[in-house]
Motif scaffolding. Sequence first.
Motif, PDB file in Angstrom:
ATOM      1  N   ILE A   1      48.573  32.548  48.349  1.00 48.15           N
ATOM      2  CA  ILE A   1      48.528  31.442  47.385  1.00 48.15           C
ATOM      3  C   ILE A   1      49.817  30.618  47.477  1.00 48.15           C
ATOM      4  O   ILE A   1      49.787  29.388  47.535  1.00 48.15           O
ATOM      5  CB  ILE A   1      48.349  31.980  45.944  1.00 48.15           C
TER       6      ILE A   1
ATOM      7  N   GLN B   1      43.047  29.783  43.582  1.00 47.73           N
ATOM      8  CA  GLN B   1      43.292  29.985  45.007  1.00 47.73           C
ATOM      9  C   GLN B   1      42.343  29.143  45.854  1.00 47.73           C
ATOM     10  O   GLN B   1      42.746  28.488  46.810  1.00 47.73           O
ATOM     11  CB  GLN B   1      43.113  31.469  45.337  1.00 47.73           C
TER      12      GLN B   1
ATOM     13  N   LEU C   1      44.023  38.520  38.275  1.00 44.12           N
ATOM     14  CA  LEU C   1      45.363  38.383  38.841  1.00 44.12           C
ATOM     15  C   LEU C   1      46.356  37.938  37.772  1.00 44.12           C
ATOM     16  O   LEU C   1      47.459  38.496  37.642  1.00 44.12           O
ATOM     17  CB  LEU C   1      45.331  37.378  39.991  1.00 44.12           C
TER      18      LEU C   1
ATOM     19  N   LEU D   1      50.845  42.808  46.377  1.00 45.19           N
ATOM     20  CA  LEU D   1      50.246  41.485  46.187  1.00 45.19           C
ATOM     21  C   LEU D   1      51.075  40.379  46.832  1.00 45.19           C
ATOM     22  O   LEU D   1      50.547  39.380  47.300  1.00 45.19           O
ATOM     23  CB  LEU D   1      50.069  41.194  44.689  1.00 45.19           C
ATOM     24  N   PHE D   2      52.392  40.587  46.830  1.00 42.86           N
ATOM     25  CA  PHE D   2      53.277  39.565  47.412  1.00 42.86           C
ATOM     26  C   PHE D   2      53.682  39.919  48.840  1.00 42.86           C
ATOM     27  O   PHE D   2      54.555  39.285  49.417  1.00 42.86           O
ATOM     28  CB  PHE D   2      54.526  39.383  46.555  1.00 42.86           C
TER      29      PHE D   2
ATOM     30  N   HIS E   1      40.683  35.419  39.587  1.00 40.29           N
ATOM     31  CA  HIS E   1      41.907  34.720  39.223  1.00 40.29           C
ATOM     32  C   HIS E   1      42.410  35.208  37.859  1.00 40.29           C
ATOM     33  O   HIS E   1      43.616  35.442  37.672  1.00 40.29           O
ATOM     34  CB  HIS E   1      41.649  33.217  39.196  1.00 40.29           C
TER      35      HIS E   1
ATOM     36  N   CYS F   1      48.908  37.058  46.718  1.00 40.29           N
ATOM     37  CA  CYS F   1      49.813  36.070  46.119  1.00 40.29           C
ATOM     38  C   CYS F   1      50.603  35.338  47.192  1.00 40.29           C
ATOM     39  O   CYS F   1      50.879  34.141  47.074  1.00 40.29           O
ATOM     40  CB  CYS F   1      50.780  36.751  45.168  1.00 40.29           C
ATOM     41  N   SER F   2      50.946  36.070  48.230  1.00 44.40           N
ATOM     42  CA  SER F   2      51.685  35.457  49.329  1.00 44.40           C
ATOM     43  C   SER F   2      50.896  34.289  49.909  1.00 44.40           C
ATOM     44  O   SER F   2      51.447  33.230  50.209  1.00 44.40           O
ATOM     45  CB  SER F   2      51.870  36.521  50.411  1.00 44.40           C
TER      46      SER F   2
ATOM     47  N   CYS G   1      55.399  35.777  38.862  1.00 41.81           N
ATOM     48  CA  CYS G   1      54.169  35.384  38.199  1.00 41.81           C
ATOM     49  C   CYS G   1      54.010  33.865  38.215  1.00 41.81           C
ATOM     50  O   CYS G   1      52.959  33.335  38.551  1.00 41.81           O
ATOM     51  CB  CYS G   1      54.176  35.915  36.771  1.00 41.81           C
TER      52      CYS G   1
ATOM     53  N   ALA H   1      53.127  32.465  41.701  1.00 41.12           N
ATOM     54  CA  ALA H   1      51.758  32.641  42.181  1.00 41.12           C
ATOM     55  C   ALA H   1      50.734  31.920  41.317  1.00 41.12           C
ATOM     56  O   ALA H   1      49.669  31.554  41.797  1.00 41.12           O
ATOM     57  CB  ALA H   1      51.422  34.126  42.249  1.00 41.12           C
ATOM     58  N   THR H   2      51.047  31.715  40.041  1.00 38.31           N
ATOM     59  CA  THR H   2      49.978  31.216  39.177  1.00 38.31           C
ATOM     60  C   THR H   2      50.274  29.898  38.473  1.00 38.31           C
ATOM     61  O   THR H   2      49.351  29.268  37.971  1.00 38.31           O
ATOM     62  CB  THR H   2      49.634  32.259  38.081  1.00 38.31           C
TER      63      THR H   2
ATOM     64  N   LEU I   1      49.588  40.155  36.649  1.00 43.10           N
ATOM     65  CA  LEU I   1      50.958  39.668  36.857  1.00 43.10           C
ATOM     66  C   LEU I   1      51.706  39.510  35.535  1.00 43.10           C
ATOM     67  O   LEU I   1      52.929  39.621  35.490  1.00 43.10           O
ATOM     68  CB  LEU I   1      50.946  38.343  37.617  1.00 43.10           C
TER      69      LEU I   1
END
Lengths: 341, 577
Positions: free
Chosen positions: A134, B154, A93, A110-111, A90, A131-132, B131, B134-135, A97
Motif C-alpha cells: 500500500i 488498497q 487492517l 504486514l510491513f 481494509h 502494508c508495504s 498506522c 498505511a491507512t 493497526l
Amino acid sequence: MEAVLKNLSSTVELLAVAAHSSAVKQWDRHTVSRAFGWARYCEHVFSRFHSNSAIRRVMEQQLQLTNQSLQDVIPGYSKVCFPDLPRLQHLLLLGLLNNPELPISIMKMLFGTRNPVDNTQGQYQDVTGLCSHIIQCKSACKVLSPVTDLSAAGAEVQGAMLVERLGALLSQGSDTRPAEHFLGCVLQGCEGAGQHFCLVIAAALLTTKNSAAQTAPQEFLLDWLQNKHSVLQGLCSALPATLLIDLAKEHNKFRDAYCDVLKKWASDMEYSISEGEWVQTSTIPTVSFQKLTAHFMALFEACPSLRVNTEKELNALKISDGDFDVRGLSVWGDLLSALNE
Amino acid sequence: MSELQPLSQPQQTAEPLLNVQEMQFWLDKAVAWGQADSPDTQKDTCLHLNRLRDFLQQLLTHINNVSSTAETMKKLPLLGQFLGRLCWNPYVTVGDTSRRLLLQCLWGLYSEHPSNAVERKANQWIRKVLCQLATEEDDDVAQALTKRMGVPAQEYHLKVLAKMVALQQETIRKSCCSLSGINQRCSCDSILATSEACVHLIACPEASPLVGALLQRPVTCVKEALSENFLDALGSSCSSQGLSLDEQASVSLWYRCLPSLEEAVLSLLESVTNTASTPQKLQLQVAQSLLPKACAQHSSMFLVVNDIFRSILKQAEGNESIKSLIQTFTRCFLRELALLQPQTSVPLKAFFPQSPPSLLVPLSTVPSEMPQESWRNHLNWLSGSLQRLTEEEEEGDGRSTRRHCAVFEAWFLLVRCAHWVQVAVQLLVTSQPEDCGPLLWLLTFYHHPTNRWHHRAVQLVRAREAWEHLHSLSSARPRPRERLQALVTLLSSQPQPPSLAPSLTLSLLVHFAVFCQLPLSASAEDLQTVVHHSGLLDEAACVLSSLELRLSEGSCLSNDRVHLRIKELQNTITHMH
C-alpha cells in the motif's frame, strides 16, 4: 443461507476482536491470514448477493443484531453495516493497526517485504507485506504526480467506480430510488469540492461504453443531472471547455441540456448601461457575455447540426424582443450578431 | 574479573559512533525535501538517495548495537524526527531498499519490553506512524467517495496508479507522432521529467508499462529524451537486482545505454565460458540472451558486440569455446536478420564494414542455401581468395598494418561463418589426394591464422599428414593400424613447434568417423582408440554434437545413415567415461 449468516456474524465479531480486544496478543501470522480469509469471504458474499433485495434484507438484520450485541460489550465499537462489506479486509487492517495490543511481529509481517511469488500455498493467501505494498503504491502515485495529474487520474477512477456502483444499484429492479439516494450521498460527500465532483461526473459519463451495463448508469446519470438544475449549471461553469465539448459529442442528452443551460444564462443577463455590457444577474457562478459566446461557438463547432436550430430559436426570441438591430436592447440579438461576427 | 574490565573499556569506545554532524546534515535535507515539492527538491532527493541508503544502513547497525532505545535516543535525540520525516517522503518510501531500511530502523527502536517512559512513548509513536503510513488518506473527498462506493483503499490506490501510468503512457505515445511539424513544441522536456520520476519506480511492478513505454519511444529528437539517471538505474537493476524487462524494452535499453549493452554481452560471455556446455545448450543460451535479435534490429549494436568479440578473440585466438560462441551468435544473428529482411533494407555491409567485401556474401551464405554440388567449388574459391590475401600481406613484408588488418578481418569473418569450415572438413572425407589441397589450406588457416615464425608451410604438411592417415585408414585394405598411433602422436602435445592444433586433427578424425564408408563398428573403434589415447574425450563429443546441430538445422546431407552413425559414435564416446 443460515450458515452464511452465521459466518457473516462471526466475521463481524472477529473484526471487533481484531480492533478492540487484547486477544490479538495471541495471534500469529496464520491467525492473521485466516482473519483476512474470512474478511475476503464476506466481500465475496456481498458481491454475490448485494443485488438480491430479499437476501440483503436478511443480512442487514443479521448485521444489526450482531452490532447490537457487540455494542453492548465493547465501548467505542463502531458498527459494520451492509455497504461496509466490500471493504472488510481494509476495515480489518484498520482495526488491527489501531489495536495497541497487536504483536509487533505481526506489524513486522504486514510491513515486511512482499514475497515475489504470489504464493497461495495453503488455504489462505499470504498477507506478508500488505502494508508495504500500500505504501509503495501511494508513494508511486506521489512520485508520478509532478508529471501526471493525480487528481485527474483520481477523478477518472472515481468516475468509473461511480458508473459501476450505479449499474449495480440499477440492476436490482425498476426502482431508481436507491440509485438517486446514492448519488445524493456522493454529492454530499463532495461538499466543498464541487469542482472535483464535476470532474468525477464528467469522467463517469466519458467512461468508454463497452456494454449495456455502462449505458444504463450513464443514461440515469444524465437524467439525474437534468433534474438537478443547480448541479448541471455548476458543472457547465466549472468544467473546462474541452471536457464539456467531449461530453456534448458523446451524449446528445448532455448536448441539449448544455445548450439549454447556455440559453438560461443568456436569459438571465441584463444590459448594464454603466459597463456597456450584458451581465449576469441571478445565477451564482457569473459568466461573462464573452465567455457565453465562446461556449456557444465551441458547441456549434463540435455539433454543427445544433447551430441551425438554435440560431432559429435565438432569432425567434430576438423577434419577440422587438427585432431591433441595436446593441443593448435584446440579449438574443446581440448574441446572434456576436456568433455571426 | 577485575582484569577483564580495562579490556571492555576500549571495546566500547571502538564501537563505530555515528557522527552527530552527519545526522544533522541528513535531518536538514529531510526538512528541506519536505518543505517544497519542486523539480529542484526532486532532483536533490534523487541525487542523495544512494548516500541516504548507506546512511540508513549505518544507522540501523548503530541502533541494533546500542542496548536500549532510551540510550539511542539520548545519543541521537534527532533520530525520531529524522525517521518520521523520511516516512512522508515518497521518494524514500517508494524504493524497496530505502523503505525496508527505514522500517527496520523503526523496528530497531521498538522495545519489546519497555522499561521507562521514553521507550513506552517511542513504541506508541512507532505504531502511530506506521498506522498512518498505511491507512491515512491525503484526499478527504476521495476517501469519502471510496467509502461510499464500497471500494477498499488498497484497490483504489492500485487503480489510481494504474490510471496514472496509463495516462502517462498515452502522453508518451502521442508525443511520438505529434512531432511531425517543425514548429511544434518538442515534447522531450516532459519525457525527460517522466523518465526522471521513473528512476524511483523501476522496481515497482505496477509502473513497468510506463518504463517500457519510455524505452520504446522512438528517437525523434536530436537530444536524448530519457534521463541518464533513468538509463543507469535501469541498467544496474537489470544486472544486479535481476529486474527483467520485456523483450523490446531490453533491446531499447541496450540501444540507448551502451554500458548496459556491454554488461549483457559480458554476462553472456561469462555464462558460456564458465560452464561446460553442449552446442545445443549454447545456442539456446545465445538465443535467450536476445542479443542476436537486438543486433539484427540495430546495426550499431551489432558493431559494438562485434568489437567486444574481436578484442576477446585477439587475446584468445585458440580458445575454442570463445570461437563457438561467436559462431553460434553469428548463426542466430543471421537467422534473425533473415526474419527481418522483408521490412528492413539495411545492407549486410552495414553490419560488417571491416570485413573484405568480396568475401562477405560468399561466407555469410548458409551452406543449405546452396546446391551441394557447388560446395567444393565454392570452398576452393574461398580458399584461393583467402590465400591471396595472406600472400599479399607477406609480400608487404609484414610492414603494412592495413594488410595485416585485412587478413585478420577475413579470418574473423571466417570464424563467425565457420559453417563453411565444417563443410570443408566434411568434404575432405570424400576428397582424393589431388583435390584436398585448397580445403586443407582453409582448415589450416582457420586454426592457425597468423603465420607466426613462418610456420604455415610446416603446419600445412602436418595437416596433410593427418588427412593421409585418416584417408588410408578409411580406404586401404588391410587397414593400416599403425596410422592410429601416428594420429595419437599428432594429437598429443609436441615438444617442438610448430605443432598442429589438436582441434584441427580432432575435427578431421570425427568427420571421417561419421562420413567415411567404413562399417560403423570399425569407425567407432578407431575413434575410440585415438580419443582414448589422446585424452580428448569431451572435445570429441563436442565436435560430434556441433556437427549434429549443423546437420539437423541446415538439412545438409542429413540422411538417416549419418544421423545413426553420429548417435552411435556419441554412445561409444560417452560409455568411455
